[in-house]
Design an enzyme around this catalytic site. Structure first.
Site, PDB file in Angstrom:
ATOM      1  N   SER A   1      35.626  36.607  51.138  1.00  0.00           N
ATOM      2  CA  SER A   1      37.017  36.567  50.702  1.00  0.00           C
ATOM      3  C   SER A   1      37.469  37.849  49.999  1.00  0.00           C
ATOM      4  CB  SER A   1      37.251  35.377  49.762  1.00  0.00           C
ATOM      5  OG  SER A   1      36.602  35.561  48.529  1.00  0.00           O
TER       6      SER A   1
ATOM      7  N   LYS B   1      38.061  36.906  42.607  1.00  0.00           N
ATOM      8  CA  LYS B   1      39.367  37.275  43.150  1.00  0.00           C
ATOM      9  C   LYS B   1      39.910  38.484  42.406  1.00  0.00           C
ATOM     10  CE  LYS B   1      39.199  33.547  45.686  1.00  0.00           C
ATOM     11  NZ  LYS B   1      38.955  33.629  47.150  1.00  0.00           N
TER      12      LYS B   1
END
Length: 231
Positions: free
Chosen positions: A64, A131
């Site tokens: 990701s 993230k």
């Protein structure tokens, strides 16, 4: 003042010591050795828990954050960098200290746009996620569906480290108090704030510090704070 070992005897005369001299009981070498080992182990355990409070290592699973951080990279996260104290607590502890406006007082600095962070999953599955912070409390974020670009508070962000096929769809959001918007760099393969919404400050575990494996990726984490500067 002198310290002298004393071995008790039955003769009262032997218990006499000159003024200013402290007597220490005679210790067996084995007992002293055991105490030294116990003290060393206790100190090691204490240091372990202190280190765990400050930093933590992780194995990144999934893609990701590609191309910035790859699958199976080993990273170290700084958990102390966002430590903060409530303003009222600081005022009580240091009443004569003039503090700037704000709710919390950070020992180092508050979370910033562009920083790569580890956070507790908002979906309640006991997982930690990695993230990038895109928006801070009060920010307005607009995702341009035509150019695939991001505008933060009216400023277009040039995410030059992303390839064209990792841009995001059109969208816009205004963040409230204590709301952070995070996304993975691999926009087409990341579950993030676009799906489960914003996160709060208490969900942030810490800031990614560095990669220590594999050897070719060893180095500081790929923060992009300058790219997301809007003022």
């Amino acid at each position: 003042m002198r310290y002298v070992p004393v071995t008790p005897t039955d003769d009262p005369q032997d218990d006499y010591l000159p003024e200013g001299v402290l007597a220490l009981p005679d210790e067996h070498p084995a007992r002293r050795f055991v105490l030294d080992i116990a003290e060393t182990l206790g100190l090691a355990v204490l240091l372990f828990f202190v280190v765990q409070l400050l930093v933590q290592n992780y194995v990144v699973t999934g893609g990701s954050m590609e191309p910035s951080i790859d699958d199976n990279e080993l990273i170290i996260v700084n958990k102390a960098v966002y430590f903060s104290l409530n303003r009222e607590t600081v005022d009580d502890l240091i009443p004569f200290f003039d503090l700037p406006d704000g709710d919390d007082v950070y020992l180092f600095h508050a979370p910033q746009r562009g920083e790569v962070i580890v956070l507790n999953s908002p979906e309640g599955d006991n997982l930690d996620l990695i993230k990038r912070i895109i928006g801070l409390p009060g920010d307005t974020i607009v995702f341009d569906s035509r150019g695939g670009t991001i505008n933060v508070n009216g400023v277009e962000i040039e995410e030059t480290w992303l390839s064209d096929d990792q841009r995001t769809r059109g969208w816009d959001v205004t963040l409230g108090e204590d709301e952070y918007f995070v996304m993975g760099d691999n926009r087409r393969s990341s579950q993030d704030s676009r799906q489960w919404g914003t996160i709060g400050r208490d969900e942030i575990v810490g800031k990614s510090l560095l990669t220590y494996w594999p050897p070719e990726k060893v180095g500081a984490s790929p923060h992009q704070t300058e790219a997301y500067t809007t003022a």
